[in-house]
Design a protein around this motif. Structure first.
Motif, PDB file in Angstrom:
ATOM      1  N   TRP A  18     -24.403 -47.622  32.138  1.00 43.96           N
ATOM      2  CA  TRP A  18     -25.543 -48.021  31.312  1.00 43.96           C
ATOM      3  C   TRP A  18     -25.455 -47.374  29.927  1.00 43.96           C
ATOM      4  O   TRP A  18     -25.036 -46.224  29.790  1.00 43.96           O
ATOM      5  N   TYR A  19     -25.903 -48.147  28.914  1.00 48.88           N
ATOM      6  CA  TYR A  19     -25.883 -47.680  27.532  1.00 48.88           C
ATOM      7  C   TYR A  19     -27.178 -48.086  26.829  1.00 48.88           C
ATOM      8  O   TYR A  19     -27.769 -49.126  27.137  1.00 48.88           O
ATOM      9  N   GLU A  20     -27.596 -47.263  25.869  1.00 50.72           N
ATOM     10  CA  GLU A  20     -28.742 -47.601  25.034  1.00 50.72           C
ATOM     11  C   GLU A  20     -28.314 -48.674  24.037  1.00 50.72           C
ATOM     12  O   GLU A  20     -27.344 -48.496  23.300  1.00 50.72           O
ATOM     13  N   LEU A  21     -29.039 -49.788  24.005  1.00 51.22           N
ATOM     14  CA  LEU A  21     -28.614 -50.922  23.180  1.00 51.22           C
ATOM     15  C   LEU A  21     -29.566 -51.184  22.016  1.00 51.22           C
ATOM     16  O   LEU A  21     -29.136 -51.353  20.881  1.00 51.22           O
ATOM     17  N   ALA A  22     -30.869 -51.247  22.278  1.00 50.58           N
ATOM     18  CA  ALA A  22     -31.849 -51.541  21.219  1.00 50.58           C
ATOM     19  C   ALA A  22     -33.185 -50.920  21.591  1.00 50.58           C
ATOM     20  O   ALA A  22     -33.494 -50.726  22.771  1.00 50.58           O
ATOM     21  N   ASP A  23     -33.979 -50.630  20.576  1.00 48.57           N
ATOM     22  CA  ASP A  23     -35.276 -49.973  20.764  1.00 48.57           C
ATOM     23  C   ASP A  23     -36.184 -50.480  19.656  1.00 48.57           C
ATOM     24  O   ASP A  23     -35.916 -50.229  18.477  1.00 48.57           O
ATOM     25  N   PHE A  24     -37.252 -51.214  20.002  1.00 48.65           N
ATOM     26  CA  PHE A  24     -38.050 -51.826  18.948  1.00 48.65           C
ATOM     27  C   PHE A  24     -39.507 -52.028  19.363  1.00 48.65           C
ATOM     28  O   PHE A  24     -39.847 -52.018  20.538  1.00 48.65           O
ATOM     29  N   PHE A  25     -40.363 -52.178  18.341  1.00 49.23           N
ATOM     30  CA  PHE A  25     -41.767 -52.524  18.521  1.00 49.23           C
ATOM     31  C   PHE A  25     -41.902 -54.020  18.223  1.00 49.23           C
ATOM     32  O   PHE A  25     -41.767 -54.429  17.070  1.00 49.23           O
ATOM     33  N   PRO A  26     -42.160 -54.882  19.217  1.00 52.18           N
ATOM     34  CA  PRO A  26     -42.153 -56.328  18.970  1.00 52.18           C
ATOM     35  C   PRO A  26     -43.296 -56.833  18.109  1.00 52.18           C
ATOM     36  O   PRO A  26     -43.126 -57.803  17.367  1.00 52.18           O
ATOM     37  N   SER A  27     -44.461 -56.191  18.197  1.00 51.30           N
ATOM     38  CA  SER A  27     -45.633 -56.674  17.437  1.00 51.30           C
ATOM     39  C   SER A  27     -46.457 -55.494  16.947  1.00 51.30           C
ATOM     40  O   SER A  27     -47.592 -55.294  17.374  1.00 51.30           O
ATOM     41  N   PRO A  28     -45.919 -54.664  16.031  1.00 48.30           N
ATOM     42  CA  PRO A  28     -46.598 -53.435  15.651  1.00 48.30           C
ATOM     43  C   PRO A  28     -47.900 -53.640  14.898  1.00 48.30           C
ATOM     44  O   PRO A  28     -48.666 -52.687  14.736  1.00 48.30           O
ATOM     45  N   GLY A  29     -48.161 -54.870  14.447  1.00 53.82           N
ATOM     46  CA  GLY A  29     -49.414 -55.118  13.753  1.00 53.82           C
ATOM     47  C   GLY A  29     -50.617 -55.172  14.672  1.00 53.82           C
ATOM     48  O   GLY A  29     -51.752 -54.958  14.231  1.00 53.82           O
ATOM     49  N   PHE A  30     -50.375 -55.454  15.966  1.00 53.47           N
ATOM     50  CA  PHE A  30     -51.528 -55.526  16.874  1.00 53.47           C
ATOM     51  C   PHE A  30     -51.235 -55.033  18.286  1.00 53.47           C
ATOM     52  O   PHE A  30     -52.052 -55.191  19.188  1.00 53.47           O
ATOM     53  N   SER A  31     -50.098 -54.383  18.501  1.00 52.84           N
ATOM     54  CA  SER A  31     -49.782 -53.874  19.829  1.00 52.84           C
ATOM     55  C   SER A  31     -48.974 -52.592  19.719  1.00 52.84           C
ATOM     56  O   SER A  31     -48.128 -52.449  18.834  1.00 52.84           O
ATOM     57  N   SER A  32     -49.216 -51.661  20.648  1.00 53.65           N
ATOM     58  CA  SER A  32     -48.437 -50.420  20.691  1.00 53.65           C
ATOM     59  C   SER A  32     -47.184 -50.567  21.545  1.00 53.65           C
ATOM     60  O   SER A  32     -46.440 -49.600  21.719  1.00 53.65           O
ATOM     61  N   GLU A  33     -46.918 -51.768  22.052  1.00 52.09           N
ATOM     62  CA  GLU A  33     -45.779 -51.967  22.947  1.00 52.09           C
ATOM     63  C   GLU A  33     -44.450 -51.574  22.287  1.00 52.09           C
ATOM     64  O   GLU A  33     -44.171 -51.944  21.156  1.00 52.09           O
ATOM     65  N   ARG A  34     -43.653 -50.856  23.052  1.00 58.16           N
ATOM     66  CA  ARG A  34     -42.297 -50.492  22.657  1.00 58.16           C
ATOM     67  C   ARG A  34     -41.346 -51.049  23.714  1.00 58.16           C
ATOM     68  O   ARG A  34     -41.572 -50.847  24.910  1.00 58.16           O
ATOM     69  N   ILE A  35     -40.307 -51.746  23.300  1.00 53.70           N
ATOM     70  CA  ILE A  35     -39.343 -52.313  24.232  1.00 53.70           C
ATOM     71  C   ILE A  35     -37.989 -51.647  24.025  1.00 53.70           C
ATOM     72  O   ILE A  35     -37.487 -51.580  22.901  1.00 53.70           O
ATOM     73  N   GLN A  36     -37.411 -51.156  25.099  1.00 58.33           N
ATOM     74  CA  GLN A  36     -36.087 -50.552  25.066  1.00 58.33           C
ATOM     75  C   GLN A  36     -35.128 -51.431  25.872  1.00 58.33           C
ATOM     76  O   GLN A  36     -35.419 -51.783  27.020  1.00 58.33           O
ATOM     77  N   VAL A  37     -34.029 -51.807  25.252  1.00 57.99           N
ATOM     78  CA  VAL A  37     -33.046 -52.669  25.890  1.00 57.99           C
ATOM     79  C   VAL A  37     -31.805 -51.844  26.219  1.00 57.99           C
ATOM     80  O   VAL A  37     -31.288 -51.117  25.363  1.00 57.99           O
ATOM     81  N   PHE A  38     -31.345 -51.955  27.460  1.00 57.30           N
ATOM     82  CA  PHE A  38     -30.179 -51.212  27.914  1.00 57.30           C
ATOM     83  C   PHE A  38     -29.066 -52.171  28.303  1.00 57.30           C
ATOM     84  O   PHE A  38     -29.308 -53.226  28.883  1.00 57.30           O
ATOM     85  N   LEU A  39     -27.841 -51.785  27.971  1.00 54.05           N
ATOM     86  CA  LEU A  39     -26.663 -52.557  28.330  1.00 54.05           C
ATOM     87  C   LEU A  39     -26.101 -52.022  29.638  1.00 54.05           C
ATOM     88  O   LEU A  39     -25.824 -50.833  29.768  1.00 54.05           O
TER      89      LEU A  39
END
Length: 219
Positions: free
Chosen positions: A126-147
């Motif tokens: 497993w590897y760290e691939l991407a880390d992003f906030f999909p909708s920072p204007g109205f949500s605190s959600e953070r999505i981390q994508v792993f390879l």
């Protein structure tokens, strides 16, 4: 117009990187609280005209975060799932993914669990691939994508998960990374985690994934 002040500040150098910052919150309230998320209103001190602060209401979705697993086999194929998503009234091609709803579970372990439960596969590395906030204007959600490299199919006893509701009729497909990239660029794949993950994997593949950091599922 010469000499008039500009409302914009320019930065000429330095690393391009987001940074944490938290403005003063005068009060907060929960408008709605659901099983996994809540809608909150924060009254935040923000810069106003003339240098004085203004207290401004900001409504947002308080989200525990999510992960996605991009499994890539030895033929450079991505494992994708077709799933119904009610809020957008679409069936979307996605990566195995889920909300971080297990207390104390590391994000990469959640990704490995979602790959096992939703697709019936395990990955060797497993590897760290991407880390992003999909909708920072109205949500605190953070999505981390792993390879996940070296995927292998599991039997039902190893999966140990009963699929219900939207997960009962998911369709699995192995797609070449190049085809997945083209689908994203042509607007045929619009799930955010899938789009970000696929494009990040394509960029990383140009250097044989050497730039990625290893992520261990255990310990």
């Amino acid at each position: 117009m010469t000499g008039e002040p500009t409302p914009f500040q320019e930065e000429a150098s330095g690393a391009l990187a987001d940074r944490p910052e938290s403005w003063k919150v005068e009060r907060t309230s929960a408008v709605y609280s659901g099983a996994k998320t809540a809608t909150r209103v924060d009254h935040v001190h923000m810069p106003g005209r003339g240098g004085a602060d203004e207290v401004v209401a900001r409504e947002y979705l308080d989200h525990p975060g999510a992960v996605a697993a991009l499994a890539l086999d030895e033929r450079e194929r991505v494992l994708m799932l077709d799933q119904y998503r009610h809020p957008v009234a679409h069936r979307l091609w996605e990566l195995p993914a889920g909300v971080r709803d297990e207390e104390g579970e590391r994000p990469v372990a959640t990704a490995a669990r979602e790959l096992r439960e939703e697709a019936g596969f395990a990955a060797e590395d497993w590897y760290e691939l991407a880390d992003f906030f999909p909708s920072p204007g109205f949500s605190s959600e953070r999505i981390q994508v792993f390879l996940g490299r070296g995927p292998t199919r599991l039997d039902e006893a190893e999966i140990g998960f009963d699929r219900i509701h939207e997960e009962t009729d998911m369709v699995l497909r192995w797609v070449s990374l190049q085809e997945a990239v083209q689908a994203v660029l042509e607007g045929r794949v619009r799930n955010g985690a899938a789009a970000v993950g696929v494009l990040a994997a394509a960029a990383a593949s140009r250097g044989s994934f050497a730039s990625l950091r290893s992520a261990r599922t255990g310990g």
